[in-house]
Write an enzyme that holds these catalytic residues in place. Sequence first.
Site, short mmCIF file in Angstrom:
data_model
loop_
_atom_site.label_atom_id
_atom_site.label_comp_id
_atom_site.label_asym_id
_atom_site.label_seq_id
_atom_site.Cartn_x
_atom_site.Cartn_y
_atom_site.Cartn_z
CD GLU A 46 -2.92 -1.25 0.54
OE1 GLU A 46 -3.24 -0.25 -0.14
OE2 GLU A 46 -3.51 -2.34 0.49
CB THR A 47 1.50 4.13 -1.90
OG1 THR A 47 2.62 3.31 -2.26
CG2 THR A 47 1.97 5.58 -1.78
#
Length: 288
Positions: A46-47
């Site tokens: 995830e970002t």
Amino acid sequence: MQIPIFTVDAFTNRPFSGNPAAVCLLENDLDEDLHQKIATEMNLSETAFIRRLHPGDDFSKSSCFGLRWFTPANEVPLCGHATLAAAAVLFRIQKNTNSVLTFVTLSGELKARQVEDHIVLDLPLYLTYPQVLQEVEELIKAAVGDMIVQDLRYSPDTKKLLVRLSDAYERSVLEKLQVSAERFLSAEKTGKVKGLILTLKGNSSGKRKGHDFYSRYFAPWYGILEDPVTGSAHAVLSSYWSEQLGKKEMLAFQCSRRGGELKISLRNDGRVDIAGQIAIVLKGNLTF
């Protein structure tokens, strides 16, 4: 353009364990396609993108921010570990002075607060319902082969399938299980599963301080073969194991190669507090 970016290991107090997330602080609006390009470039599960909601907002002083999460493949509606990481950047790096931070997200408002050396997330609690084996038999076979499945549940809100392995198995069996998540994509015929949780009853009983349950989580539908430590999966696991164990306070461990621990507390308002520690391992700027 320069964007401050950080890598935070969530649900651990040791660098290079737990679940890493990239966190971007957006001073200004970002072109829509750049969110996905950055997330693909970072290539972590995830970002997270934190944005100011009003022109006068300040990352050190404001208490409410927008928050979005992207995998390398697409945007997702909820990510616990990247929310933990985002709160850590605001609390620990930006020295935000508020006791509670509110994030406006695709899953509604999420709150984070500091309690000693943990950050506590206030997340939705998702119920599970019995799942007919025949519908997902091929997927189960691809995941666990001939292992004994004790219970099978589905969470329609999150599209997660929960597979509970027999209590006869030890934690080491779950840890050593070789899973080829690439095979899930062709094995899943219903179109309704977007994440698969394998879970096992823990060894916490009486005065013994152990983990109440163990899990592993796979989401190849989102480009993540195995996620190290998953807050959103525990928003599902919490309701299931609370019902099974008759407990509202639980300690969980996700048995990925990196591993991570989560403290769980079911609230009276139908939500769940999930707490974890963090380690900040990278500070820098994206330049483009």
